[in-house]
Structure formats: structure tokens, C-alpha cells
Design an enzyme around this catalytic site. Structure first.
Site, PDB file in Angstrom:
ATOM      1  N   HIS A  46       0.577  -1.022   0.288  1.00 21.75           N
ATOM      2  CA  HIS A  46       0.022  -0.093   0.072  1.00 21.75           C
ATOM      3  C   HIS A  46       0.658   1.442   0.135  1.00 21.75           C
ATOM      4  O   HIS A  46       1.098   1.272   0.921  1.00 21.75           O
ATOM      5  CB  HIS A  46      -0.766  -0.122   1.344  1.00 21.75           C
ATOM      6  CG  HIS A  46      -2.440   1.413   1.413  1.00 21.75           C
ATOM      7  ND1 HIS A  46      -3.372   1.018   2.333  1.00 21.75           N
ATOM      8  CD2 HIS A  46      -2.064   2.144   0.398  1.00 21.75           C
ATOM      9  CE1 HIS A  46      -3.623   1.886   1.757  1.00 21.75           C
ATOM     10  NE2 HIS A  46      -3.174   3.197   1.004  1.00 21.75           N
ATOM     11  N   GLU A 111      -7.560   1.531  -4.100  1.00 21.03           N
ATOM     12  CA  GLU A 111      -8.135   2.068  -2.402  1.00 21.03           C
ATOM     13  C   GLU A 111      -9.148   3.493  -2.527  1.00 21.03           C
ATOM     14  O   GLU A 111      -8.577   4.429  -3.127  1.00 21.03           O
ATOM     15  CB  GLU A 111      -7.235   2.745  -2.241  1.00 21.03           C
ATOM     16  CG  GLU A 111      -7.381   2.968  -0.460  1.00 21.03           C
ATOM     17  CD  GLU A 111      -6.407   3.662   0.320  1.00 21.03           C
ATOM     18  OE1 GLU A 111      -6.544   3.800   1.524  1.00 21.03           O
ATOM     19  OE2 GLU A 111      -5.526   4.471  -0.070  1.00 21.03           O
ATOM     20  N   ALA A 122      -8.641  11.248   2.581  1.00 10.57           N
ATOM     21  CA  ALA A 122      -9.232  12.225   1.907  1.00 10.57           C
ATOM     22  C   ALA A 122      -9.407  11.813   0.503  1.00 10.57           C
ATOM     23  O   ALA A 122      -8.743  13.133  -0.632  1.00 10.57           O
ATOM     24  CB  ALA A 122      -7.241  12.343   1.292  1.00 10.57           C
ATOM     25  N   ASP A 230       4.384   4.518  11.404  1.00  8.27           N
ATOM     26  CA  ASP A 230       5.113   5.930  11.457  1.00  8.27           C
ATOM     27  C   ASP A 230       5.664   7.063  12.483  1.00  8.27           C
ATOM     28  O   ASP A 230       6.751   7.399  12.452  1.00  8.27           O
ATOM     29  CB  ASP A 230       4.992   6.646  10.005  1.00  8.27           C
ATOM     30  CG  ASP A 230       3.601   7.284  10.281  1.00  8.27           C
ATOM     31  OD1 ASP A 230       3.077   6.744  11.185  1.00  8.27           O
ATOM     32  OD2 ASP A 230       3.547   7.833   9.459  1.00  8.27           O
ATOM     33  N   HIS A 233       0.320   8.405  12.203  1.00  7.00           N
ATOM     34  CA  HIS A 233      -1.119   7.574  12.162  1.00  7.00           C
ATOM     35  C   HIS A 233      -1.533   6.855  13.655  1.00  7.00           C
ATOM     36  O   HIS A 233      -2.697   6.752  13.466  1.00  7.00           O
ATOM     37  CB  HIS A 233      -0.580   6.623  10.919  1.00  7.00           C
ATOM     38  CG  HIS A 233      -0.948   6.938   9.715  1.00  7.00           C
ATOM     39  ND1 HIS A 233      -0.142   8.025   8.841  1.00  7.00           N
ATOM     40  CD2 HIS A 233      -1.756   7.739   8.188  1.00  7.00           C
ATOM     41  CE1 HIS A 233       0.183   8.221   7.936  1.00  7.00           C
ATOM     42  NE2 HIS A 233      -1.122   8.844   7.656  1.00  7.00           N
ATOM     43  N   ASP A 255       1.776   3.369   3.522  1.00  3.86           N
ATOM     44  CA  ASP A 255       0.894   4.439   2.824  1.00  3.86           C
ATOM     45  C   ASP A 255       1.467   5.847   2.129  1.00  3.86           C
ATOM     46  O   ASP A 255       0.930   6.735   2.008  1.00  3.86           O
ATOM     47  CB  ASP A 255      -0.153   4.695   3.983  1.00  3.86           C
ATOM     48  CG  ASP A 255      -1.509   5.300   3.315  1.00  3.86           C
ATOM     49  OD1 ASP A 255      -2.112   5.478   1.942  1.00  3.86           O
ATOM     50  OD2 ASP A 255      -2.002   6.433   4.239  1.00  3.86           O
ATOM     51  N   LEU A 289      -4.949  13.783   8.229  1.00  2.00           N
ATOM     52  CA  LEU A 289      -3.805  13.281   7.486  1.00  2.00           C
ATOM     53  C   LEU A 289      -4.827  12.327   6.447  1.00  2.00           C
ATOM     54  O   LEU A 289      -4.974  12.193   6.061  1.00  2.00           O
ATOM     55  CB  LEU A 289      -3.524  11.958   9.063  1.00  2.00           C
ATOM     56  CG  LEU A 289      -2.676  11.903  10.292  1.00  2.00           C
ATOM     57  CD1 LEU A 289      -2.960  11.104  11.109  1.00  2.00           C
ATOM     58  CD2 LEU A 289      -1.601  12.817  10.247  1.00  2.00           C
ATOM     59  N   ALA A 290      -3.230  13.092   5.564  1.00  2.00           N
ATOM     60  CA  ALA A 290      -3.078  12.530   3.715  1.00  2.00           C
ATOM     61  C   ALA A 290      -2.665  11.760   3.921  1.00  2.00           C
ATOM     62  O   ALA A 290      -1.583  11.899   2.790  1.00  2.00           O
ATOM     63  CB  ALA A 290      -3.804  13.530   3.749  1.00  2.00           C
TER      64      ALA A 290
END
Length: 360
Positions: A46, A111, A122, A230, A233, A255, A289-290
Site C-alpha cells: 500500500h 483504494e 483524503a 510511522d 498515524h 501509505d 491525515l493524508a
């Protein structure tokens, strides 16, 4: 030659981009490089891109993004196409398909646009669609077998039939961007869904009276579970919860978006404007968050510094994603490509891709 002084000392000899020998104990000749341990290369199911390239962008060359992931230890990746107009999605699939056939990409991941308006993140709301089996199969067929993974929301009308049809055609279905109840999520698993897109993010959560997708992801042993590690997230406590309840089923994913590798600035993803500030990508206007600006190497480093077992990390970044997509991937075996990740003093210090070393 690379030498490792982990709990089971061993060595590798590489030549011509391949691992030609490996053994236990001390290397027969002094090694060129020495690491505390070696990890197999990463597989990212992903990722939206890197270095200014969005894998969903019509006409764009994905080469720089693929190279960036290779340089950071991810040698196989799914190109993730986010929500877009259906004609554009199909066109982009046909552009990327040759890279899957040649082995430069592991596959294509869609997705959206068959996701929940309430959990769209997003993704542009005007482009979202209700899943219809015939429509989804038409999109899959445009890729000639290269669409390996599709994320959809199972609470949408027609979703169960679509899930069954996709699975029958060999496509892995992930539950994600979903506001489904636990009951609907379990029904989707019964219909054939076998993966969960980025646990805790953009999904119904863990309320004690109305458990949602997250609870099914943690408890249902039939599901693989994607996790973005990370440090932004998902908080460390939630990561630890996932490890305890679903540790043998986790897959680390990045991501990553087009901003990865470029620093702060203004970008777009899934039709929405994004501002990256101090490495964190957020939707302009909402602050949501994007995607991420990290790669799997960053998530692995974060877990290593927290003392997470490297053998588990190898499972989450190599073995489990390979099994999900039925891939043959390098795993430090003799005659495998010389792809590995060197760890020194608890951090990734080097990546080898086809025998070419990059140091950090």
C-alpha cells in the site's frame, strides 16, 4: 561479503547482484561489510508513490517513485491508485500493467472509489461510488490480472456481491475506509474479504458497545491486517495492542504519498489538496491525515528503536505481505537477488538492492 553478529551469527557472499553463498558462524574471509543483523527486503502492498510521483497520475512515469522505494529497502510494491473518475482509473491501470508484467511492480491496488463517505479521509467525496460487481470486474479486467488488491467499504449497497465476485476472480479484497459495524465486517469476511486497510485509520473503531471494523480486524484470524507504523498515524499503545492481538497477521505498510522524499510543501492526493509540514501530510482545510511521507524503512526504524523483535518485523514486512499477494520474494536465500537491509546499533544503516549498497 556481508557478516552479521546477531544471536545466530552468519554471513552472505554476493556476486553479480545475487546471493551466491551463505553460511553460519564466522565468514571464511574477512567481510567487506559487517552488520548487527540482516533483514530480508521489504514488500509494501500500500503505497501511493514518492518523489513527486502519484501512482494514480495519468501519464506519469512511476520510475522515480519505484527507485526511491528500492533505495529504502522496499524491493516489491503495489502501486496504489486512490479515488478518481472511473475512466481515469481504468486508463491508469492499463498504463501500469506492463510494469507488473515485467516485475517492476508487484501489482496494482485500488483504494476507492468504492468507500464510505463518512470515512473517506483524503478521497474526494464527489467521486465515490457504490460497488457493483459488474463494474468492479470490468475495472479488474482492464488490468489483465495486474489488479491484485481492492479496498472497499462493506456496508455500501452491493458490497457483499462485489466481494464474492472479486475473490472468485483472484483479487484480494480489503475492508477499509469503512464505517461498518462489527457484524457487517464479519459478513464481509465470510464473503471472502481477507485484508484490512490501515488498521485504526479511516474505520469504525473500538467503542465498547458498538465495536466496528477495528475490533474484527484484531480478533478475526482470517484477516491480514495492514498497519502504518510511522509514529504518526497510530500511537505506540495502539501499535502494541495490534501486536498483542494480531501479531502473526500484521503487514506494515507505508501509505506513502507523492511528497515522500521531497520534504515540506503543497501536493495533491485523491483529488484533495495536501500540505506537508514538518513531514506530516494533512488535508488543507480539515487537517485530516493524508497518507504518509515515510517509507517502510522509517516504520521499521521506529519499531526497532522501541525494541520490537526483528524476527516479527521481518514477518510483517516480507513474509506476510508476500503471502497476501501470493508473491515469491527474496528472503536471504542462496540464489536470491542480493536484496537485504543491514541493521547496526538498533537502526537501519544500509540497504542492498541487487548488490548496490546505500548507507544511512
Amino acid at each position: 561479503m556481508a557478516d552479521t553478529n546477531a544471536s545466530a551469527p552468519g554471513w552472505l557472499r554476493t556476486e553479480g547482484g545475487l546471493i551466491v553463498e551463505r553460511g553460519a558462524g564466522t565468514a571464511p574471509v574477512p567481510p567487506d561489510q559487517r552488520f548487527d543483523m540482516l533483514l530480508p527486503p521489504f514488500v509494501d502492498v500500500h503505497t501511493h508513490g514518492a518523489r513527486g510521483i502519484d501512482f494514480g497520475m495519468l501519464g506519469s512515469d512511476p520510475g522515480p517513485a519505484i527507485a526511491f522505494h528500492h533505495e529504502n529497502g522496499t524491493t516489491q510494491l503495489n502501486a496504489t491508485i486512490a479515488t478518481a473518475a472511473l475512466a481515469e482509473v481504468k486508463k491508469r491501470i492499463t498504463e501500469l500493467a506492463p510494469l507488473v508484467w515485467s516485475g517492476e511492480l508487484a501489482g496494482i491496488h485500488l483504494e476507492g472509489p468504492w468507500i464510505s463517505p463518512e470515512k473517506r479521509g483524503a478521497h474526494e467525496s464527489s467521486l465515490l461510488r457504490v460497488p457493483a460487481a459488474a463494474e468492479l470486474l470490468d475495472v479488474v479486467e482492464a488490468g489483465g490480472g495486474t489488479v491484485r488488491l481492492i479496498t472497499l467499504a462493506p456496508e455500501l449497497p452491493g458490497a457483499m456481491s462485489a466481494i464474492s465476485a472479486l475473490v472468485a476472480h483472484g483479487v484480494v479484497v480489503a475492508i477499509g475506509h469503512s464505517n461498518a459495524s462489527a457484524e457487517i465486517a464479519r459478513e464481509a469476511v465470510d464473503a471472502g474479504a481477507s485484508d484490512v486497510t490501515h488498521l485504526f485509520n479511516a474505520m469504525s473503531g473500538l467503542h465498547h458497545r458498538t465495536p466496528g471494523v477495528a475490533s474484527v480486524a484484531l480478533l478475526d484470524g482470517r484477516l491480514s491486517v495492514e498497519l502504518i507504523a510511522d509514529g504518526q498515524h497510530v500511537c505506540d499503545d495502539a501499535v502494541d495492542l495490534a501486536i498483542r492481538l494480531a501479531g502473526d497477521r500484521l503487514l506494515l505498510v507505508s501509505d506513502s504519498m507523492a511528497a515522500s522524499g521531497l520534504g515540506d510543501g503543497h501536493f495533491q492526493i485523491a483529488g484533495s489538496p495536501v500540505e506537508v509540514r514538518r513531514g506530516i501530510a494533512r488535508i488543507v482545510g480539515t487537517g485530516a491525515l493524508a497518507g504518509s511521507t515515510s517509507v517502510l524503512r522509517d516504520g521499521v526504524d521506529h519499531l526497532l528503536t522501541r525494541g520490537i523483535d526483528p524476527r516479527s518485523i521481518a514477518l510483517w514486512t516480507n513474509g506476510n505481505p508476500a503471502r497476501l499477494l501470493n508473491l515469491q520474494v527474496p528472503a536471504l536465500r542462496r540464489n536470491d537477488p542480493a536484496d537485504f537491509v543491514g541493521v547496526t546499533a538498533g537502526r537501519i544503516s544500509c540497504v542492498s538492492h541487487r548488490g548496490e549498497l546505500s548507507f544511512f
